[in-house]
Design a protein around this motif. Structure first.
Motif, short mmCIF file in Angstrom:
data_model
loop_
_atom_site.label_atom_id
_atom_site.label_comp_id
_atom_site.label_asym_id
_atom_site.label_seq_id
_atom_site.Cartn_x
_atom_site.Cartn_y
_atom_site.Cartn_z
N PRO A 205 0.83 -1.21 0.00
CA PRO A 205 0.00 0.00 0.00
C PRO A 205 0.86 1.26 0.00
O PRO A 205 1.97 1.27 0.54
CB PRO A 205 -0.79 -0.12 1.31
CG PRO A 205 0.10 -0.91 2.20
CD PRO A 205 0.82 -1.89 1.31
N THR A 206 0.34 2.31 -0.62
CA THR A 206 1.04 3.60 -0.67
C THR A 206 0.09 4.71 -0.27
O THR A 206 -1.13 4.52 -0.21
CB THR A 206 1.57 3.88 -2.09
OG1 THR A 206 0.46 3.91 -3.01
CG2 THR A 206 2.56 2.82 -2.53
N ALA A 207 0.66 5.89 -0.02
CA ALA A 207 -0.13 7.02 0.46
C ALA A 207 -1.21 7.44 -0.53
O ALA A 207 -2.32 7.80 -0.14
CB ALA A 207 0.78 8.19 0.78
N SER B 172 -6.07 1.78 5.80
CA SER B 172 -5.03 2.46 6.58
C SER B 172 -5.46 3.86 7.01
O SER B 172 -4.90 4.42 7.95
CB SER B 172 -3.74 2.57 5.76
OG SER B 172 -3.87 3.47 4.69
N TYR B 173 -6.48 4.43 6.36
CA TYR B 173 -6.96 5.75 6.75
C TYR B 173 -7.61 5.75 8.13
O TYR B 173 -7.53 6.72 8.87
CB TYR B 173 -7.99 6.28 5.73
CG TYR B 173 -7.39 6.78 4.45
CD1 TYR B 173 -6.70 7.98 4.42
CD2 TYR B 173 -7.54 6.07 3.27
CE1 TYR B 173 -6.16 8.47 3.23
CE2 TYR B 173 -7.00 6.54 2.08
CZ TYR B 173 -6.32 7.74 2.08
OH TYR B 173 -5.78 8.20 0.89
N ASN B 174 -8.29 4.63 8.45
CA ASN B 174 -9.07 4.61 9.68
C ASN B 174 -9.32 3.16 10.08
O ASN B 174 -9.95 2.42 9.32
CB ASN B 174 -10.40 5.34 9.48
CG ASN B 174 -11.14 5.58 10.78
OD1 ASN B 174 -11.06 4.78 11.70
ND2 ASN B 174 -11.88 6.67 10.86
N PRO B 175 -8.85 2.72 11.24
CA PRO B 175 -9.04 1.31 11.65
C PRO B 175 -10.48 0.96 11.96
O PRO B 175 -10.77 -0.19 12.31
CB PRO B 175 -8.15 1.18 12.89
CG PRO B 175 -8.01 2.57 13.41
CD PRO B 175 -8.02 3.47 12.22
N HIS C 293 0.16 0.67 14.34
CA HIS C 293 0.72 1.87 13.71
C HIS C 293 0.37 1.90 12.24
O HIS C 293 0.44 0.88 11.54
CB HIS C 293 2.25 1.90 13.87
CG HIS C 293 2.89 3.07 13.15
ND1 HIS C 293 2.84 4.35 13.65
CD2 HIS C 293 3.57 3.13 11.98
CE1 HIS C 293 3.49 5.16 12.81
NE2 HIS C 293 3.93 4.44 11.80
N SER C 294 -0.02 3.07 11.75
CA SER C 294 -0.17 3.35 10.33
C SER C 294 0.61 4.62 10.02
O SER C 294 0.46 5.63 10.71
CB SER C 294 -1.64 3.55 9.96
OG SER C 294 -1.76 4.09 8.66
N SER C 295 1.44 4.56 8.99
CA SER C 295 2.24 5.73 8.63
C SER C 295 1.54 6.63 7.62
O SER C 295 2.15 7.54 7.07
CB SER C 295 3.59 5.28 8.05
OG SER C 295 3.42 4.59 6.82
N MET C 296 0.24 6.40 7.38
CA MET C 296 -0.49 7.18 6.38
C MET C 296 -0.38 8.69 6.62
O MET C 296 -0.22 9.47 5.69
CB MET C 296 -1.97 6.75 6.36
CG MET C 296 -2.85 7.58 5.42
SD MET C 296 -2.37 7.51 3.69
CE MET C 296 -3.16 5.97 3.18
N LEU D 130 3.60 2.40 2.73
CA LEU D 130 3.08 2.59 4.08
C LEU D 130 3.59 1.50 5.02
O LEU D 130 3.81 0.35 4.62
CB LEU D 130 1.55 2.54 4.07
CG LEU D 130 0.82 3.59 3.25
CD1 LEU D 130 -0.68 3.34 3.33
CD2 LEU D 130 1.16 4.99 3.74
N THR D 131 3.77 1.89 6.27
CA THR D 131 4.03 0.93 7.34
C THR D 131 2.71 0.67 8.06
O THR D 131 2.07 1.60 8.56
CB THR D 131 5.06 1.47 8.34
OG1 THR D 131 6.31 1.67 7.66
CG2 THR D 131 5.27 0.49 9.48
N LEU D 132 2.29 -0.58 8.10
CA LEU D 132 1.06 -0.98 8.78
C LEU D 132 1.41 -2.16 9.69
O LEU D 132 1.78 -3.23 9.20
CB LEU D 132 -0.02 -1.40 7.78
CG LEU D 132 -0.42 -0.33 6.74
CD1 LEU D 132 -1.36 -0.94 5.70
CD2 LEU D 132 -1.09 0.85 7.42
N LEU D 133 1.32 -1.97 10.99
CA LEU D 133 1.74 -2.98 11.94
C LEU D 133 0.55 -3.63 12.63
O LEU D 133 -0.37 -2.96 13.08
CB LEU D 133 2.65 -2.35 13.01
CG LEU D 133 3.91 -1.64 12.51
CD1 LEU D 133 4.72 -1.11 13.69
CD2 LEU D 133 4.75 -2.57 11.64
#
Length: 272
Positions: free
Chosen positions: A155-157, A192-195, A234-237, A246-249
Motif C-alpha cells: 500500500p502507498t499514500a 489504513s486511513y481509519n481502523p 501503527h499506520s504511517s499514512m 506505508l508501514t502498517l503494523l
C-alpha cells in the motif's frame, strides 16, 4: 449511516458480488439470490445505471426469469432526473429484492447519490428487502466507495481513490475483481486511513451473503479477503506522501473460501 432497523422486521440480505458471476453454467450466486427473493413469488428490480450498454437490464431480466423468479422489471435510470421520478420509486417499493449491475461506480454515485431511489433502497433493505450488486453494484454498498487505485501488494499514500457510497454497510470498504486484478494494495491503502473500516476484497464469481445479523457466508467459486485493522499498532499514512510505501503494523487478514463465514460484529472468522 445505514437505515435504522425497523421494529419487528429483519434486515434483508446484503449481497456484494465480485463481478463476472456465472450466469449460465451453475449460476449458484444468482440462483441463491432468486431463491432468497422468493423464487416464483419473487419480484426483482434490476437497476442497470452503472452500465452504458443498452441491453444490460434486459439481459438480467432474462437471466432471473430463467432461474425461476416470478416477476422482474428494470428501471431505466440513466440520469439524475430519472432517479427523482416517483413512479420509479413506487415500482421499486413493490420488489422483494433489488439488483444493481456492474459498470462504472461513479455513474452510480453521481446519478443515484442523494436521490429518492437510494433513500428507498436503504429503507426497503431495513424492512427486509434483499439487495445484491455485482462489481460496481458491490462497490457502492459501502459508505466509503473505492473508485480507483494502484495494483500490487504494497500500500502507498496515494494508492486509492474514494468517493461516497450508498452506505448500506458503514463499517466495511469493498473492492471487487480482487484477485484477478491484483487489488490488495488499494484495499490496504483504504483501511489504513481509519481502523474503523474492515476491508473486504471479493474475487470474481464470488459473493458475500450478509444476513441481518451481520454474518457473512461466502458463495461462489473464488475467495473473499478480509482485512481487519482494528488492532493495528501503527499506520504511517499521516506522514507518508505520494508513492511512498506505508508501514502498517499488526494487521489481521483472513482468506475465506466458499462456505466460510465471518461475523462483522465479533470480527471472528469461521470455517464451514
Amino acid at each position: 449511516m445505514p437505515s435504522p432497523d425497523v421494529k419487528g422486521a429483519q434486515r434483508g440480505y446484503i449481497i456484494p458480488i465480485g463481478g463476472a458471476e456465472e450466469k449460465i453454467d451453475k449460476p449458484m450466486i444468482l440462483q441463491r439470490f432468486v431463491d432468497l427473493a422468493g423464487g416464483k413469488d419473487a419480484v426483482i428490480c434490476v437497476i442497470p445505471t452503472a452500465s452504458q450498454l443498452d441491453d444490460t437490464g434486459e439481459r438480467y431480466e432474462k437471466i432471473f426469469a430463467e432461474l425461476g423468479a416470478g416477476k422482474i422489471f428494470s428501471l431505466p435510470i440513466t440520469e439524475r432526473a430519472d432517479a427523482q421520478k416517483q413512479e420509479y420509486v413506487d415500482q421499486l417499493e413493490k420488489s422483494t429484492a433489488i439488483f444493481i449491475t456492474g459498470g462504472n461506480q461513479l455513474r452510480l454515485s453521481t446519478i443515484l447519490g442523494g436521490t429518492p431511489i437510494v433513500t428507498a433502497i436503504r429503507q426497503l433493505n431495513a424492512k427486509g428487502v434483499h439487495y445484491a450488486g455485482t462489481s460496481a453494484g458491490a462497490a457502492i454498498v459501502s459508505q466509503h466507495m473505492i473508485t480507483g487505485g494502484n495494483t500490487g501488494i504494497v500500500p502507498t499514500a496515494n494508492g486509492v481513490s474514494l468517493a461516497p457510497g450508498m452506505g448500506l454497510i458503514n463499517t466495511v470498504v469493498i473492492d471487487q475483481h480482487f484477485n484477478q486484478r491484483n487489488r490488495l494494495s488499494r484495499l490496504l491503502s483504504a483501511v489504513s486511513y481509519n481502523p474503523f473500516l474492515i476491508g473486504m476484497g471479493l474475487d470474481e464469481d464470488t459473493a458475500a451473503f450478509i444476513d441481518g445479523d451481520n454474518i457473512l457466508t461466502v458463495v461462489g467459486s473464488g475467495a473473499i479477503t478480509i482485512i481487519d485493522p482494528s488492532d493495528i499498532d501503527h499506520s504511517s499514512m499521516a506522514d507518508a506522501g505520494g508513492d511512498e510505501a506505508l508501514t502498517l503494523l499488526n494487521l489481521k487478514m483472513h482468506i475465506l473460501a466458499p462456505g466460510s463465514r465471518y461475523d462483522f460484529s465479533s470480527k471472528q472468522a469461521y470455517i464451514k
